[in-house]
Design a protein around this motif. Structure first.
Motif, short mmCIF file in Angstrom:
data_model
loop_
_atom_site.label_atom_id
_atom_site.label_comp_id
_atom_site.label_asym_id
_atom_site.label_seq_id
_atom_site.Cartn_x
_atom_site.Cartn_y
_atom_site.Cartn_z
N VAL A 178 6.16 -33.30 27.75
CA VAL A 178 5.98 -32.10 28.57
C VAL A 178 7.27 -31.29 28.58
O VAL A 178 7.26 -30.06 28.44
CB VAL A 178 5.58 -32.48 30.01
CG1 VAL A 178 5.58 -31.25 30.91
CG2 VAL A 178 4.20 -33.14 30.02
N LEU A 179 8.40 -31.96 28.72
CA LEU A 179 9.70 -31.28 28.71
C LEU A 179 9.94 -30.61 27.36
O LEU A 179 10.49 -29.50 27.29
CB LEU A 179 10.82 -32.28 28.99
CG LEU A 179 10.87 -32.87 30.41
CD1 LEU A 179 11.85 -34.02 30.48
CD2 LEU A 179 11.25 -31.80 31.42
N LEU A 180 9.52 -31.26 26.28
CA LEU A 180 9.76 -30.70 24.95
C LEU A 180 8.94 -29.44 24.72
O LEU A 180 9.40 -28.52 24.03
CB LEU A 180 9.42 -31.75 23.87
CG LEU A 180 9.91 -31.42 22.46
CD1 LEU A 180 11.44 -31.45 22.41
CD2 LEU A 180 9.34 -32.39 21.45
N LYS A 181 7.75 -29.36 25.28
CA LYS A 181 6.92 -28.15 25.12
C LYS A 181 7.63 -26.94 25.70
O LYS A 181 7.54 -25.84 25.18
CB LYS A 181 5.57 -28.36 25.80
CG LYS A 181 4.62 -29.26 25.04
CD LYS A 181 3.31 -29.45 25.80
CE LYS A 181 2.41 -30.45 25.06
NZ LYS A 181 1.19 -30.75 25.84
N ASP A 182 8.33 -27.18 26.81
CA ASP A 182 9.05 -26.09 27.47
C ASP A 182 10.31 -25.71 26.71
O ASP A 182 10.67 -24.52 26.61
CB ASP A 182 9.39 -26.51 28.90
CG ASP A 182 10.04 -25.39 29.69
OD1 ASP A 182 9.56 -24.24 29.60
OD2 ASP A 182 11.03 -25.66 30.41
N GLN A 183 11.02 -26.71 26.18
CA GLN A 183 12.26 -26.46 25.42
C GLN A 183 12.21 -27.30 24.14
O GLN A 183 12.74 -28.41 24.10
CB GLN A 183 13.48 -26.82 26.25
CG GLN A 183 13.69 -25.91 27.46
CD GLN A 183 14.98 -26.20 28.21
OE1 GLN A 183 15.87 -26.89 27.72
NE2 GLN A 183 15.08 -25.69 29.43
N PRO A 184 11.54 -26.78 23.09
CA PRO A 184 11.29 -27.59 21.89
C PRO A 184 12.52 -27.97 21.09
O PRO A 184 12.43 -28.78 20.17
CB PRO A 184 10.35 -26.70 21.06
CG PRO A 184 10.52 -25.33 21.60
CD PRO A 184 10.90 -25.47 23.03
N GLU A 185 13.67 -27.41 21.43
CA GLU A 185 14.88 -27.76 20.68
C GLU A 185 15.94 -28.40 21.57
O GLU A 185 17.13 -28.39 21.25
CB GLU A 185 15.44 -26.52 19.98
CG GLU A 185 14.50 -25.98 18.92
CD GLU A 185 15.18 -25.06 17.92
OE1 GLU A 185 16.27 -24.51 18.26
OE2 GLU A 185 14.65 -24.89 16.80
N ASP A 186 15.50 -28.99 22.68
CA ASP A 186 16.44 -29.68 23.56
C ASP A 186 16.82 -31.02 22.93
O ASP A 186 15.97 -31.90 22.72
CB ASP A 186 15.81 -29.91 24.93
CG ASP A 186 16.78 -30.55 25.90
OD1 ASP A 186 17.55 -29.82 26.54
OD2 ASP A 186 16.79 -31.79 26.00
N LEU A 187 18.10 -31.18 22.63
CA LEU A 187 18.56 -32.37 21.90
C LEU A 187 18.35 -33.65 22.69
O LEU A 187 17.95 -34.69 22.13
CB LEU A 187 20.03 -32.21 21.54
CG LEU A 187 20.34 -31.16 20.46
CD1 LEU A 187 21.83 -30.90 20.38
CD2 LEU A 187 19.80 -31.60 19.12
N GLY A 188 18.63 -33.61 24.00
CA GLY A 188 18.46 -34.81 24.80
C GLY A 188 17.01 -35.28 24.83
O GLY A 188 16.73 -36.48 24.75
N THR A 189 16.09 -34.33 24.92
CA THR A 189 14.67 -34.69 24.95
C THR A 189 14.22 -35.24 23.60
O THR A 189 13.49 -36.24 23.53
CB THR A 189 13.83 -33.46 25.33
OG1 THR A 189 14.30 -32.93 26.57
CG2 THR A 189 12.37 -33.81 25.47
N LEU A 190 14.65 -34.61 22.52
CA LEU A 190 14.29 -35.10 21.18
C LEU A 190 14.81 -36.51 20.96
O LEU A 190 14.11 -37.37 20.40
CB LEU A 190 14.85 -34.15 20.11
CG LEU A 190 14.13 -32.81 19.96
CD1 LEU A 190 14.96 -31.85 19.12
CD2 LEU A 190 12.75 -32.99 19.34
N TYR A 191 16.02 -36.75 21.39
CA TYR A 191 16.61 -38.09 21.22
C TYR A 191 15.81 -39.12 22.02
O TYR A 191 15.47 -40.20 21.52
CB TYR A 191 18.06 -38.07 21.69
CG TYR A 191 18.79 -39.39 21.50
CD1 TYR A 191 19.32 -39.72 20.26
CD2 TYR A 191 18.92 -40.28 22.55
CE1 TYR A 191 19.99 -40.93 20.09
CE2 TYR A 191 19.58 -41.49 22.38
CZ TYR A 191 20.13 -41.80 21.15
OH TYR A 191 20.76 -43.00 20.97
N ALA A 192 15.51 -38.78 23.28
CA ALA A 192 14.75 -39.71 24.13
C ALA A 192 13.39 -40.02 23.52
O ALA A 192 12.95 -41.19 23.50
CB ALA A 192 14.58 -39.11 25.52
N LEU A 193 12.72 -39.00 22.99
CA LEU A 193 11.41 -39.22 22.38
C LEU A 193 11.50 -40.08 21.12
O LEU A 193 10.62 -40.90 20.85
CB LEU A 193 10.76 -37.87 22.06
CG LEU A 193 10.17 -37.14 23.27
CD1 LEU A 193 9.87 -35.69 22.94
CD2 LEU A 193 8.92 -37.85 23.77
#
Length: 579
Positions: free
Chosen positions: A276-291
């Motif tokens: 859900v967080l990634l949909k809002d900010q698809p290039e957020d590095l912290g979210t990509l790493y966590a996923l």
């Protein structure tokens, strides 16, 4: 009439100016200095005055602060220039002479009564020297004078100042008094909650945080503060979930909730939140790493590779000095290797150029292993030879890796010689001795094997692998079975859920003629780990017990898993069995 130039500090300014810098942004400093500039006195720069100022600076550079300090204080009073008093304060602070610095800042304020910078420096020193009564008056006035829109920030600044006090209890009590008139403000309640939590009063901290949330039910910082200070941490996940349901755009709360789910090992739910967080900010590095990490945890290598690859692409477009992609590149190499794509694994590992020497070393060792897997044995050994680590543990790791790739390439004698040489060079390295022992056994050097494993037991008494290896070797050779049983039993006590040790224990029971005990242990081991060697051992026990159909099934499973298994070949020959 010429204006006096502002002297440059000869040494780093400590504590009070640092406190000022913490609380003031660049624009504020510029405005303050501009205002001061307009009010500076016009003073003729006589040769005597110039000499006095230069001498003060040179003396200070030579390590003498008292005379330069006194000279600048006197000059500031003569010229009415506040910059000289400020410079005197810096000199006193550089040697931690706080009372003298306080006096100089007092002179600075007299000469520039409207200077906010001087007021903040005085306040910082008042707190630092535990003149809390003086500090309290200043802070109370600053809070009262602050515009309503800026009062929350002023409260935060006050807490930053007070946090430097030596008498923490008195400072906390003062902070409570300062914020008492503003308890109707969310910011005040949050700061009071944090203050109470910092001094260990969790009940008061939770009460203040709940009051903040009641004042503003959609406040992310209020609910996050409550999550931090709640006495019952078990209720936090549900509380945050409820807040998110009411405020689906609360990004920071959703991220905190996802991290709690990770801590609770609810990986599927955590991944859903991060998506859900990634949909809002698809290039957020912290979210990509966590996923990426969560997908690996959930055994979803395809998604992990997708998220982590995107991480590297985003970071390449916008480099961040605080983010080193090396660990992500290592994981991508690992994922490619797992799906059998060795060229891709080498491509990822080849991109690692970390400033972390340990990480770079590990990457090069892995690169050598991947090259060897591709059949590039000479190239792999060349990579290892090119490494020149200074630490003995890393030097031993190079030897270990070279021995392993030679063994895997079928060059057993060469592997033995490399490991033997390494064992002589690093006789205190238990990992190297262990590998050397196993390679010695493969070549029939059981005396060398046993000596090396016993050395491992001395060096690392909790190394269960060594006890298990020696015990299994004895059982496999059907000698000294009582000793084998004792060794393996000790290993299992150290690692009670290790399926390979269970296999060894089952095997020694089989050798001792205890077929029922052997079967029970081997079935448990095989349930934990569908390993070819465990299947072969269980198959042989069942064959001896007359359960030949199940035995055949297990032996076929073992052949499918590892068609080149020496254990399977020897067992079939011993049983005179064809599958």
């Amino acid at each position: 009439m010429a204006q006096l130039p502002q002297p440059e500090p000869a040494r780093p300014v400590q504590e009070a100016p640092a406190a000022v810098a913490d609380e003031t942004d660049a624009a504020d400093v510029s405005d303050d200095e501009a205002a001061d500039e307009e009010n500076l006195p016009k003073v003729a720069l006589s040769s005597d005055l110039l000499y006095q100022l230069l001498k003060a600076e040179f003396d200070f550079r030579e390590g003498n602060w008292k005379e330069p300090y006194a000279a600048l204080i006197e000059a500031s009073k003569q010229t009415r220039d506040p910059r000289l008093a400020r410079r005197a304060a810096e000199m006193a602070l550089s040697v931690n002479e706080h009372p003298s610095a306080m006096a100089a800042v007092g002179t600075w304020r007299e000469l520039s009564p409207d200077s906010d910078e001087a007021a903040r420096a005085y306040l910082g020193l008042a707190v630092l020297t535990d003149k809390l009564a003086e500090a309290e008056g200043i802070l109370r006035q600053r809070l009262a004078d602050a515009p309503i829109t800026e009062r929350g920030a002023t409260m935060f600044q006050a807490r930053q100042f007070i946090g430097r006090a030596k008498d923490k209890a008195a400072a906390a009590a003062m902070f409570e008094r300062l914020l008492a008139p503003y308890r109707h403000m969310v910011e005040a309640r949050i700061l009071l909650a944090q203050s109470a939590f910092g001094r260990g009063d969790k009940v008061q901290a939770e009460a203040e945080a709940r009051a903040a949330l009641a004042l503003k039910p959609d406040s992310e910082i209020a609910v996050l503060t409550l999550a931090q200070v709640a006495v019952d941490q078990g209720s936090v996940e549900a509380m945050l979930a409820k807040f998110i349901a009411a405020n689906p755009k609360a990004r920071e709360v959703r991220a905190a909730h996802a991290r709690i789910l990770v801590d609770q090992k609810q990986y599927e739910k955590a991944r859903d939140s991060f998506e859900v967080l990634l949909k809002d900010q698809p290039e957020d590095l912290g979210t990509l790493y966590a996923l990426g990490i969560l997908s690996m945890q959930l055994d979803d290598p395809e998604s992990a590779e997708e998220y982590l690859s995107h991480f590297t692409e985003v970071l390449a477009k916008s480099p961040d000095d605080e983010r080193d992609p090396s660990r992500v590149l290592l994981m991508l190499s690992q994922l490619a290797e797992q799906r059998g794509d060795l060229p891709a694994a080498l491509k990822w590992i080849g991109k690692i150029d970390s400033e972390d020497p340990a990480l770079y070393f590990g990457a090069q060792v892995k690169r050598a292993q991947l090259m060897a897997k591709q059949g590039e044995l000479a190239g792999a050994r060349k990579v290892l030879a090119g490494l020149s680590p200074s630490e003995a543990t890393q030097q031993a790791q190079v030897v270990l890796t070279e021995g392993q790739i030679l063994r895997d390439a079928g060059q057993g004698q060469a592997a033995y010689l490399v490991l033997e040489d390494g064992a002589r060079k690093f006789p205190k390295n238990p990992d190297l001795l262990y590998d050397f022992a196993l390679q010695a056994e493969k070549l029939g050097r059981v005396d060398v094997m046993e000596k090396a494993l016993r050395e491992v037991m001395v060096l690392a008494p909790d190394n269960h692998h060594a006890y298990n290896a020696l015990g299994y070797s004895l059982a496999e050779r059907n000698v000294r079975l009582a000793e084998a049983l004792a060794l393996i039993d000790k290993a299992l006590k150290m690692a009670p859920e290790d399926p390979f040790i269970m296999d060894s224990l089952g095997w020694v029971h089989y050798r001792m003629g205890k077929l029922d005990a052997a079967e029970a242990l081997l079935r448990k081991a095989y349930a934990l780990r569908k390993d070819a060697e465990i299947a072969v051992h269980l198959g042989e026990v069942l064959w001896r017990k007359g359960a030949q159909e199940e035995a055949r099934k297990l032996l076929r499973e073992a052949r499918a898993k590892d068609p080149k298994s020496d254990t399977l070949r020897n067992t079939l020959a011993r049983l005179q069995l064809k599958l």
